[in-house]
Design a protein around this motif. Sequence first.
Motif, PDB file in Angstrom:
ATOM      1  N   PHE A 108     -52.478  13.560 -20.002  1.00  0.00           N
ATOM      2  CA  PHE A 108     -51.754  14.600 -20.721  1.00  0.00           C
ATOM      3  C   PHE A 108     -52.686  15.670 -21.262  1.00  0.00           C
ATOM      4  CE2 PHE A 108     -47.745  12.363 -20.919  1.00  0.00           C
ATOM      5  CZ  PHE A 108     -46.860  13.422 -20.995  1.00  0.00           C
ATOM      6  N   LEU A 109     -53.789  15.229 -21.822  1.00  0.00           N
ATOM      7  CA  LEU A 109     -54.727  16.193 -22.394  1.00  0.00           C
ATOM      8  C   LEU A 109     -55.284  17.109 -21.316  1.00  0.00           C
ATOM      9  CD1 LEU A 109     -56.542  14.003 -25.056  1.00  0.00           C
ATOM     10  CD2 LEU A 109     -54.977  15.918 -25.440  1.00  0.00           C
ATOM     11  N   VAL A 110     -55.526  16.570 -20.135  1.00  0.00           N
ATOM     12  CA  VAL A 110     -56.019  17.400 -19.042  1.00  0.00           C
ATOM     13  C   VAL A 110     -54.926  18.373 -18.597  1.00  0.00           C
ATOM     14  CG1 VAL A 110     -56.849  17.415 -16.661  1.00  0.00           C
ATOM     15  CG2 VAL A 110     -57.649  15.659 -18.269  1.00  0.00           C
ATOM     16  N   LEU A 111     -53.698  17.862 -18.434  1.00  0.00           N
ATOM     17  CA  LEU A 111     -52.603  18.736 -18.014  1.00  0.00           C
ATOM     18  C   LEU A 111     -52.347  19.823 -19.056  1.00  0.00           C
ATOM     19  CD1 LEU A 111     -50.036  16.205 -16.513  1.00  0.00           C
ATOM     20  CD2 LEU A 111     -51.748  17.600 -15.341  1.00  0.00           C
ATOM     21  N   ASP A 112     -52.432  19.444 -20.324  1.00  0.00           N
ATOM     22  CA  ASP A 112     -52.219  20.414 -21.385  1.00  0.00           C
ATOM     23  C   ASP A 112     -53.289  21.504 -21.341  1.00  0.00           C
ATOM     24  OD1 ASP A 112     -50.973  21.218 -24.029  1.00  0.00           O
ATOM     25  OD2 ASP A 112     -53.050  20.872 -24.637  1.00  0.00           O
ATOM     26  N   ALA A 113     -54.537  21.098 -21.068  1.00  0.00           N
ATOM     27  CA  ALA A 113     -55.622  22.089 -20.972  1.00  0.00           C
ATOM     28  C   ALA A 113     -55.402  22.988 -19.761  1.00  0.00           C
ATOM     29  CB  ALA A 113     -56.967  21.370 -20.883  1.00  0.00           C
ATOM     30  N   LEU A 114     -54.990  22.389 -18.637  1.00  0.00           N
ATOM     31  CA  LEU A 114     -54.646  23.188 -17.454  1.00  0.00           C
ATOM     32  C   LEU A 114     -53.572  24.211 -17.807  1.00  0.00           C
ATOM     33  CD1 LEU A 114     -54.324  20.848 -14.339  1.00  0.00           C
ATOM     34  CD2 LEU A 114     -55.674  22.943 -14.522  1.00  0.00           C
ATOM     35  N   GLY A 115     -52.576  23.744 -18.532  1.00  0.00           N
ATOM     36  CA  GLY A 115     -51.468  24.627 -18.894  1.00  0.00           C
ATOM     37  C   GLY A 115     -51.933  25.758 -19.790  1.00  0.00           C
ATOM     38  N   LEU A 116     -52.805  25.430 -20.741  1.00  0.00           N
ATOM     39  CA  LEU A 116     -53.318  26.456 -21.643  1.00  0.00           C
ATOM     40  C   LEU A 116     -53.999  27.571 -20.845  1.00  0.00           C
ATOM     41  CD1 LEU A 116     -53.958  27.400 -24.527  1.00  0.00           C
ATOM     42  CD2 LEU A 116     -56.014  25.980 -24.460  1.00  0.00           C
ATOM     43  N   VAL A 117     -54.804  27.192 -19.867  1.00  0.00           N
ATOM     44  CA  VAL A 117     -55.498  28.205 -19.059  1.00  0.00           C
ATOM     45  C   VAL A 117     -54.493  28.978 -18.208  1.00  0.00           C
ATOM     46  CG1 VAL A 117     -57.293  28.618 -17.359  1.00  0.00           C
ATOM     47  CG2 VAL A 117     -57.579  26.782 -19.032  1.00  0.00           C
ATOM     48  N   ALA A 118     -53.590  28.243 -17.537  1.00  0.00           N
ATOM     49  CA  ALA A 118     -52.625  28.913 -16.661  1.00  0.00           C
ATOM     50  C   ALA A 118     -51.760  29.881 -17.462  1.00  0.00           C
ATOM     51  CB  ALA A 118     -51.748  27.874 -15.957  1.00  0.00           C
ATOM     52  N   PHE A 119     -51.247  29.443 -18.606  1.00  0.00           N
ATOM     53  CA  PHE A 119     -50.419  30.306 -19.444  1.00  0.00           C
ATOM     54  C   PHE A 119     -51.195  31.555 -19.867  1.00  0.00           C
ATOM     55  CE2 PHE A 119     -47.298  26.949 -21.386  1.00  0.00           C
ATOM     56  CZ  PHE A 119     -46.895  26.606 -20.109  1.00  0.00           C
ATOM     57  N   SER A 120     -52.462  31.359 -20.277  1.00  0.00           N
ATOM     58  CA  SER A 120     -53.254  32.487 -20.752  1.00  0.00           C
ATOM     59  C   SER A 120     -53.454  33.513 -19.641  1.00  0.00           C
ATOM     60  CB  SER A 120     -54.611  31.993 -21.264  1.00  0.00           C
ATOM     61  OG  SER A 120     -54.431  31.036 -22.288  1.00  0.00           O
ATOM     62  N   VAL A 121     -53.819  33.027 -18.458  1.00  0.00           N
ATOM     63  CA  VAL A 121     -54.072  33.938 -17.343  1.00  0.00           C
ATOM     64  C   VAL A 121     -52.794  34.677 -16.956  1.00  0.00           C
ATOM     65  CG1 VAL A 121     -54.600  34.000 -14.878  1.00  0.00           C
ATOM     66  CG2 VAL A 121     -56.063  32.702 -16.435  1.00  0.00           C
ATOM     67  N   ILE A 122     -51.681  33.931 -16.867  1.00  0.00           N
ATOM     68  CA  ILE A 122     -50.405  34.561 -16.484  1.00  0.00           C
ATOM     69  C   ILE A 122     -50.000  35.605 -17.522  1.00  0.00           C
ATOM     70  CG2 ILE A 122     -47.933  34.122 -16.225  1.00  0.00           C
ATOM     71  CD1 ILE A 122     -48.734  31.398 -14.968  1.00  0.00           C
ATOM     72  N   GLY A 123     -50.204  35.282 -18.802  1.00  0.00           N
ATOM     73  CA  GLY A 123     -49.870  36.248 -19.852  1.00  0.00           C
ATOM     74  C   GLY A 123     -50.662  37.538 -19.699  1.00  0.00           C
TER      75      GLY A 123
END
Lengths: 204, 204, 204
Positions: free
Chosen positions: A88-103
């Motif tokens: 979960f922590l890895v997926l959450d970190a992946l999500g944080l990066v993906a969300f930031s880049v998409i934003g």
Amino acid sequence: MLTTIYLIAIVAEAMSGALAAGRRNMDAFGVAVIAFVTALGGGTVRDLVLGHFPLSWTQHPEYIYLVIGAGLATILLARHLHHLKRLFLVLDALGLVAFSVIGCQVALAMGYALPVVVMAGMITGICGGVLRDVLCNQVPVVFRRELYASVSLAVCALYLGLQAVGVGQQIALPAAFGLGLSLRMAALWRGWKLPTFSYRERWE
Amino acid sequence: MLTTIYLIAIVAEAMSGALAAGRRNMDAFGVAVIAFVTALGGGTVRDLVLGHFPLSWTQHPEYIYLVIGAGLATILLARHLHHLKRLFLVLDALGLVAFSVIGCQVALAMGYALPVVVMAGMITGICGGVLRDVLCNQVPVVFRRELYASVSLAVCALYLGLQAVGVGQQIALPAAFGLGLSLRMAALWRGWKLPTFSYRERWE
Amino acid sequence: MLTTIYLIAIVAEAMSGALAAGRRNMDAFGVAVIAFVTALGGGTVRDLVLGHFPLSWTQHPEYIYLVIGAGLATILLARHLHHLKRLFLVLDALGLVAFSVIGCQVALAMGYALPVVVMAGMITGICGGVLRDVLCNQVPVVFRRELYASVSLAVCALYLGLQAVGVGQQIALPAAFGLGLSLRMAALWRGWKLPTFSYRERWE
């Protein structure tokens, strides 16, 4: 590729939202709402702030089913999930990066100034968690905890900086993920934190 | 007809908001704000999410006077209102159905996909109460209590389903109200609830 | 002139937000967010409600640096700030008037009806503080305390009333500031309050 990571990330965020709802003894509907808000709330706030209509998720109704489904599935799977904490922590970190880049990409495409682009990236990265915590009646954890928003800031800065000097997506994207993941993981394992500001005085 | 029910409903919602503000010892201004937000907040969030500008209430300034007036009148009438508890529950249920149907209509007219239309209906139905509870610093009651949001979902589904198979407004509307009111009343008298999700574990 | 007052006001609001974040032991990032939201959140909510895109602060990225810089500087200066309590109260009152007037101007320029113009003024004046309190997990102080929102209402009414009878900006503006500052200061020194509504009964 970014889309695949995004889909994995919103599922992971939805599940983390569902667990937070469970900690507040919510019913199945509350779980679905918190899952939705945690996964898609960051993009919603970003779209509102940028005036980016129609909102992204309204054009992808399948995302609605995906995050609500993930939230409700969490109710059934909850007792097994703590074994997956690291995943979960890895997926959450992946999500944080993906969300930031998409934003950043959304704001860039709309022609906003650079500081607004960075804020759009960070808003996408962290506002889902902020809304989750507000609806669960607690001070947002992202304002107090280990490096999280700072990782989003670093990712946005690197991604935009590389593009500014002419580096293409095929390098800027992996670089952003590399930096974001390693920074976030290091912060978690080492317990890195920003300095905390404690102020006791009340003026009234 | 729908407009009349809507006006009655926003008055009832404004009064319920005012009572919630009173439970937090707010001053007259706080009462007016919470009354306004409870009555018109659901439509506001829906309009924002759909990009439906100008917001509905800004085109009907008389609604502003109506809900703020109802909120302030509640301060004077408060000691008598508990006699009217049952009436309030009926008016609140009426409002839930009216809000849900109106939310669907707005999204339909803007050409949104079906899942978004249903969400617009539910957002209109429940977000006023969610904002009221967030501003009163408590976990939204709609995420924990007896069937409420589920009634909104059932109403939206029936209303849209009937229209999809060619049934006109003059039948779809009464059917939606019939289903919504009886479902909500049954839920209240029988204490029907959705299953609750309680999760104790903290991972940090 | 109004712009200068506005800039001073958002710095003062950002610092008050930072102190509130310190009372919740937030980290530097949380401080920056709360400072930003307190200073620019009122205008953001107003722009969203009026459909005024792009949002004002996205067109002035220098405001972002200003309020975040003020928030972070507050961490360093905090121990000395209580000596400046009175100065802060004056700056905050100045800000309340400036925000209210600017909010009215934006809504007027967009052609909204008068009650909506007044609400736009009040939203600009008070929503920053409301968002700050929601993110800090407490009932918004503006719903409970001494005259604050009422001052905003009086300022909007006077400013719009003078314009309606043909008085120009060069008189309406100073009059609004004169009324707003003296009313707010009098309310603070004399402890003026709106009547409070306390309601104990729970119906469930």
